[in-house]
Every structure is written in C-alpha cells, then in structure tokens.
Design a protein around this motif. Structure first.
Motif, PDB file in Angstrom:
ATOM      1  N   ILE A 306       0.850  -1.194   0.000  1.00 17.06           N
ATOM      2  CA  ILE A 306       0.000   0.000   0.000  1.00 17.06           C
ATOM      3  C   ILE A 306       0.886   1.245   0.000  1.00 17.06           C
ATOM      4  N   PRO A 307       0.686   2.179  -0.924  1.00 18.46           N
ATOM      5  CA  PRO A 307       1.440   3.433  -0.889  1.00 18.46           C
ATOM      6  C   PRO A 307       1.221   4.158   0.437  1.00 18.46           C
ATOM      7  N   LEU A 308       2.308   4.688   0.999  1.00 13.52           N
ATOM      8  CA  LEU A 308       2.267   5.330   2.312  1.00 13.52           C
ATOM      9  C   LEU A 308       2.747   6.773   2.215  1.00 13.52           C
ATOM     10  N   PHE A 309       1.978   7.671   2.810  1.00 19.17           N
ATOM     11  CA  PHE A 309       2.344   9.083   2.882  1.00 19.17           C
ATOM     12  C   PHE A 309       2.440   9.465   4.358  1.00 19.17           C
ATOM     13  N   ASP A 310       3.618   9.918   4.768  1.00 22.01           N
ATOM     14  CA  ASP A 310       3.857  10.266   6.170  1.00 22.01           C
ATOM     15  C   ASP A 310       4.130  11.758   6.287  1.00 22.01           C
ATOM     16  N   VAL A 311       3.558  12.390   7.316  1.00 22.92           N
ATOM     17  CA  VAL A 311       3.712  13.830   7.482  1.00 22.92           C
ATOM     18  C   VAL A 311       4.087  14.149   8.924  1.00 22.92           C
ATOM     19  N   GLY A 312       4.941  15.127   9.089  1.00 20.39           N
ATOM     20  CA  GLY A 312       5.329  15.577  10.424  1.00 20.39           C
ATOM     21  C   GLY A 312       5.667  17.051  10.409  1.00 20.39           C
ATOM     22  N   VAL A 313       5.422  17.724  11.532  1.00 21.48           N
ATOM     23  CA  VAL A 313       5.768  19.139  11.667  1.00 21.48           C
ATOM     24  C   VAL A 313       6.513  19.338  12.980  1.00 21.48           C
ATOM     25  N   VAL A 314       7.327  20.365  13.032  1.00 23.11           N
ATOM     26  CA  VAL A 314       8.081  20.643  14.242  1.00 23.11           C
ATOM     27  C   VAL A 314       8.471  22.122  14.262  1.00 23.11           C
ATOM     28  N   ILE A 315       8.564  22.660  15.485  1.00 22.64           N
ATOM     29  CA  ILE A 315       9.013  24.050  15.668  1.00 22.64           C
ATOM     30  C   ILE A 315      10.177  24.017  16.651  1.00 22.64           C
ATOM     31  N   PRO A 316      11.410  23.872  16.179  1.00 18.70           N
ATOM     32  CA  PRO A 316      12.562  23.853  17.096  1.00 18.70           C
ATOM     33  C   PRO A 316      12.808  25.235  17.685  1.00 18.70           C
ATOM     34  N   THR A 317      13.262  25.259  18.936  1.00 19.51           N
ATOM     35  CA  THR A 317      13.544  26.527  19.617  1.00 19.51           C
ATOM     36  C   THR A 317      14.987  26.552  20.111  1.00 19.51           C
ATOM     37  N   ALA A 325      13.401  31.232  21.841  1.00 19.90           N
ATOM     38  CA  ALA A 325      13.156  31.856  20.548  1.00 19.90           C
ATOM     39  C   ALA A 325      12.926  30.762  19.507  1.00 19.90           C
ATOM     40  N   ILE A 326      12.183  31.108  18.465  1.00 16.31           N
ATOM     41  CA  ILE A 326      11.895  30.163  17.395  1.00 16.31           C
ATOM     42  C   ILE A 326      13.111  30.027  16.483  1.00 16.31           C
ATOM     43  N   ALA A 327      13.584  28.795  16.304  1.00 14.71           N
ATOM     44  CA  ALA A 327      14.690  28.551  15.380  1.00 14.71           C
ATOM     45  C   ALA A 327      14.177  28.298  13.967  1.00 14.71           C
ATOM     46  N   ASP A 328      13.039  27.611  13.861  1.00 13.52           N
ATOM     47  CA  ASP A 328      12.473  27.310  12.549  1.00 13.52           C
ATOM     48  C   ASP A 328      11.027  26.870  12.733  1.00 13.52           C
ATOM     49  N   VAL A 329      10.299  26.873  11.653  1.00 12.74           N
ATOM     50  CA  VAL A 329       8.943  26.351  11.613  1.00 12.74           C
ATOM     51  C   VAL A 329       8.895  25.483  10.360  1.00 12.74           C
ATOM     52  N   CYS A 330       8.866  24.162  10.523  1.00 19.54           N
ATOM     53  CA  CYS A 330       9.087  23.320   9.355  1.00 19.54           C
ATOM     54  C   CYS A 330       8.197  22.087   9.326  1.00 19.54           C
ATOM     55  N   GLY A 331       8.108  21.509   8.157  1.00 17.34           N
ATOM     56  CA  GLY A 331       7.326  20.307   7.951  1.00 17.34           C
ATOM     57  C   GLY A 331       8.049  19.343   7.034  1.00 17.34           C
ATOM     58  N   ARG A 332       7.660  18.067   7.139  1.00 17.61           N
ATOM     59  CA  ARG A 332       8.286  17.014   6.330  1.00 17.61           C
ATOM     60  C   ARG A 332       7.187  16.099   5.794  1.00 17.61           C
ATOM     61  N   GLU A 373       8.175  16.475  24.642  1.00 16.00           N
ATOM     62  CA  GLU A 373       8.069  17.513  23.623  1.00 16.00           C
ATOM     63  C   GLU A 373       6.983  17.178  22.614  1.00 16.00           C
ATOM     64  N   GLY A 374       6.281  18.197  22.164  1.00 17.01           N
ATOM     65  CA  GLY A 374       5.262  18.023  21.143  1.00 17.01           C
ATOM     66  C   GLY A 374       5.664  18.760  19.894  1.00 17.01           C
ATOM     67  N   TYR A 375       4.812  19.702  19.473  1.00 19.75           N
ATOM     68  CA  TYR A 375       5.139  20.477  18.283  1.00 19.75           C
ATOM     69  C   TYR A 375       6.380  21.340  18.503  1.00 19.75           C
ATOM     70  N   ILE A 376       6.440  21.981  19.669  1.00 24.21           N
ATOM     71  CA  ILE A 376       7.491  22.969  19.919  1.00 24.21           C
ATOM     72  C   ILE A 376       8.592  22.323  20.742  1.00 24.21           C
ATOM     73  N   LYS A 377       9.706  21.999  20.093  1.00 27.29           N
ATOM     74  CA  LYS A 377      10.793  21.281  20.741  1.00 27.29           C
ATOM     75  C   LYS A 377      11.536  22.197  21.704  1.00 27.29           C
ATOM     76  N   GLY A 378      11.609  21.751  22.950  1.00 25.28           N
ATOM     77  CA  GLY A 378      12.323  22.516  23.955  1.00 25.28           C
ATOM     78  C   GLY A 378      11.435  23.432  24.771  1.00 25.28           C
ATOM     79  N   LEU A 379      10.137  23.387  24.502  1.00 26.71           N
ATOM     80  CA  LEU A 379       9.211  24.267  25.219  1.00 26.71           C
ATOM     81  C   LEU A 379       7.904  23.525  25.454  1.00 26.71           C
ATOM     82  N   GLN A 380       7.492  23.438  26.710  1.00 25.56           N
ATOM     83  CA  GLN A 380       6.236  22.779  27.021  1.00 25.56           C
ATOM     84  C   GLN A 380       5.075  23.709  26.694  1.00 25.56           C
TER      85      GLN A 380
END
Length: 466
Positions: A306-317, A325-332, A373-380
């Motif tokens: 089955i073709p698989l599509f995987d998605v993830g987002v993260v906001i490293p600080t 401070a926000i280092a990036d706002v990115c998705g994969r 950690e959830g969306y925002i890495k390093g910040l609860q």
C-alpha cells in the motif's frame, strides 16, 4: 463502484516485469506470480513473488503465442502450497491488446486445472501490454471465471487499471487531476488516516471532501479542550463529553458525505484489529507523532503493498538572551512506495527512538526528568497555536498523493520522495527516491496475512480451543 477483486503489486515488481516481459524482440514472454491476500472481507491479492520464465527456456515464442515448460509452475506451487497462496500465470501481449485471446482461453483450460489438482480454491491468469497495463482474472476449481476489477501498482506513480474501463483491448487515458473524473475514481478507493488530531484531522477532511469512497480513521484518543484549536470539526461539547476523536470525525464526515463512508477505529495502530482494517485500504496517510505509530504504518505498507504518505511538523527553539526563541517552523512529507526506501531507511524511526518511547509508556518515572516535547521542541506548550502550520503540511501530503495518482508534475515523481519546507527560511527542499539507501530487507514485502501478522510474534493469531 468499489472493486470486488483487486490485484496489487509494488513498483519494483512492476518494473522487473516490464524488463522481462518486453525484452525488445517483440515476442511474448511469461512470468508466474505468487500472491498472498489482505484480510477479509476485502478480496485484495498482493504479489509476493514473481518467478520469470527465462526466454531461452521457452520452446516457442511468437508475437501472439508462447509455449513454456511447466517446471516453473511446479516451482510456484512449491512456494505457494504451504500457505495456500494464489498463483497467477502472466504473459505479455507485445502488440498492445489488453484482453485475453482464444489461445489464452484454451491455454488456461489446459493448465489451470493442474494447479488446482495440487492445491487451492482460486488461481488465475493475466496479460500485460507494453504500456505497463495489466488485465487479470481468477478461476474457481470448477473453472468459473471472475474478472479482477482493479490492478494497482505502487511505484513512483500510483497506477490504477480498472477492467470495466477497458474497451477494444485498450485502457482509456488517465483522467486529469482536480477534475470530476478524479472525484469519480477516488469514489472507488479507500484511504486510511492514522492519527486524527492536529494534522490528521485536516488530512481526513481533505480526503473525505476529495471523494474517497471509504475513509478509515484510526486513533485511540479522546477530544480535550487543549486541542480544540487544531482538530477540525471538534466542538466544546465533544471535549466536555470526552468523545473519541475518530467517532466525532466520522460523524462530521457523515454529515456532508452520508453514511457508510467513514469508519472509526478507536485503537492504537499497533493492534491486530487496526492493522487488519488499514491493510484493506488503497492508500495510507500516517499523521501520528510517535515513532512506534510510524513503524507500524511502514510495516503495513510493505506487507500489503500500500502506498504510504507520512507527514510531520516541528518548531525547534533555542535560547536567546535567556529567553526561548523560534529557530524554525518546518514540515516534512515522505512518500514510501512498497519495495523502496522505508521510513526506517530514512531515519524517521530508529531502534533507540522506539526503545525510548516504550520506556516512556512502561516506566514514566524514568522519564520524569525529560520534557515531553510536542510540536514545539524545547518548550512545554499544552495548546500550541499550530493550525496554520498543520494546514500547510496536510495540504502538501494530500497534494503529493494527487500528483502520483494523477500525474501532472513537469519532472518525474521519483524526484519527490521527500519534501521539507521551512516557513522561517521561506524555503522548500526535495529529495529523490535515489537519495535514500534501501536496506534491502524485503522479508515483509507482499507478505499479506501470513502468520504471524507483520512477522511479529505478538500478533500471531491464537487458535480457538476445540
């Protein structure tokens, strides 16, 4: 109308068949396919093994006929008999006629009964044309014939070949992306959404409104007030009543698509019931935030082609002047084709990451000193305002499916195995399938329902006491 019988194969298998069946001499060639099955009730065959018949082993090859030794069928029987797999005899039609000839019919009448004498209740035959299209049929032991409604290939492009659309030995041209023709075709397909939260609910909304005939929703969690700001269709009443996310979302889909389209599975994907449900779908969208969830999606995609599509987002600080401070706002976005590089090959989940997640679940005290950690890495952050980021990522992952099932890119889809975007840098990068090294461990590829499920002893089906 949904397909009654489907034949699925990996893109790598399809490419191998094209090379062998069309060597350039304009003569017919043959291969034996050994197929396993997806779980019931769907009748979905997956090609586990292809046994090419060497051209030189054939006693006769012509533009419209072939005679080849039965020893290759005997080899297939040796492979298939122990597990009760299905054998399909495939040969090429170099002239491009996507239909069975009288010669093909008579050949089946002679050969197929011999396979039934060995074992099985369903075997068949198929033809392939130079454009890669396949037409297949199955027989019962009394030689009653059934047409395989859909032949699908999960490769760089995702191919769907519908038998009812074949006219005068030819398939029509693919319908264009973003048209009503695409909507009609999607209405015959099923999509699994694993994880129906911040990103998954947006993916699910798009998939349902694009017109997929069946939408499977897999998630064990309940709606909470803290995630009302990012889960589509969720309400305050849902949170106050602690409704299951999948049941809430299935009800929302029913409100605009009608009944029977959405099915809710309120379980972890790492359960037998969820695995068997996902294994019956035509495409998987993985929208979880755990490595374990991605591992199971990866294994299901390989085992059931089955073709698989995987998605993830993260906001490293990072810390700047003693302040976060926000280092990036990115998705994969990753597209995994069966037989190609897996999420494991790409480092999306690792043995260490899986061990750490297991420890967090089984011994939370051992992880008390670490930030979950959830969306925002390093910040609860209990209720991150990330719906705009999720919208971008979800749109990209669904768009990736459309681009492969209804190709429209100016460059080959093989160049887009991974897409990464940065909103902070206003940048988007793409990685080709060939940029990743496949470990080559294809023991799961096309395994289907063989026990233990996914090759994992924990999922071995228990026998009922006599």
């Amino acid at each position: 109308m949904k397909p009654a019988i489907t034949l699925a194969m990996a893109g790598v298998t399809h490419a191998m068949l094209m090379r062998h069946l069309f060597p350039g001499d304009g003569l017919e060639a043959a291969t034996v396919l050994v197929c396993s099955q997806s779980p019931a009730p769907r009748r979905r065959l997956v090609v586990r093994k292809a046994i090419p018949v060497p051209h030189e082993a054939c006693s006769y090859r012509a533009v419209d006929a072939i005679v080849w030794p039965g020893s290759y069928i005997e080899t297939a029987i040796d492979v298939a008999e122990r597990e009760g797999l299905t054998i399909i005899l495939l040969h090429s039609h170099p002239g491009g006629w996507l239909d069975f000839s009288e010669v093909d019919d008579k050949s089946d009448e002679r050969v197929i009964p011999g396979i039934f004498q060995a074992f099985g209740d369903r075997h068949g035959s198929a033809v392939m044309t130079p454009d890669g299209a396949v037409r297949a049929r199955l027989y019962s032991p009394d030689m009653e014939c059934e047409t395989v409604d859909l032949v699908t290939v999960g490769g760089d492009d995702i191919r769907y070949g519908w038998s009812k659309e074949i006219a005068n030995g030819n398939l029509p041209r693919r319908c264009l992306a973003f048209t009503s023709g695409m909507t009609l075709e999607l209405g015959r397909l099923s999509a699994a959404i694993i994880g129906v939260s911040g990103t998954g609910s947006i993916v699910g909304e798009q998939v349902a409104r694009l017109g997929f005939g069946h939408v499977l929703l897999v998630d064990p969690d309940k709606v909470e007030k803290k995630n009302l700001n990012r889960i589509l269709n969720s309400t305050l009443a849902d949170a106050e009543n602690a409704r299951l996310k999948v049941e809430m979302f299935a009800e929302a889909i029913e409100a605009y698509r009608g009944p029977v389209v959405a099915r809710a599975i309120p379980l972890e994907v790492g359960t037998r019931e969820a695995i068997e449900a996902v294994a019956q779908c035509d495409v998987i969208f993985c929208c979880v935030d755990s490595q374990e969830g991605r591992m199971f999606a990866d294994k299901i995609a390989a085992a059931f082609l089955i073709p698989l599509f995987d998605v993830g987002v993260v906001i490293p600080t990072f810390v700047k002047n003693e302040m976060p401070a926000i280092a990036d706002v990115c998705g994969r976005i990753d597209y995994v084709q069966p037989g190609g590089s897996t999420l494991s090959d790409r480092g999306i989940y690792t043995p260490k990451g899986l061990r750490d997640e297991d420890l967090r679940k089984t011994d939370p005290d051992a992880f008390a000193d670490e930030i979950r950690e959830g969306y925002i890495k390093g910040l609860q952050e209990e209720a991150p305002s990330v719906i705009s980021l999720n919208m971008r990522a979800a749109s990209t992952v669904v768009g990736e499916f459309v681009a492969r099932a209804f190709p429209y890119r100016q460059e080959p889809n093989r160049l887009y195995a991974r897409t990464m975007f940065s909103l902070a840098a206003f940048d988007e990068d793409h990685y080709a399938e060939d940029d990743f090294q496949h470990a080559g461990d294809d023991a799961l590829l096309g395994r289907g329902c063989q026990e233990p499920l996914l090759g994992m002893p924990a999922f071995r089906k228990r026998r009922k006491p006599e």
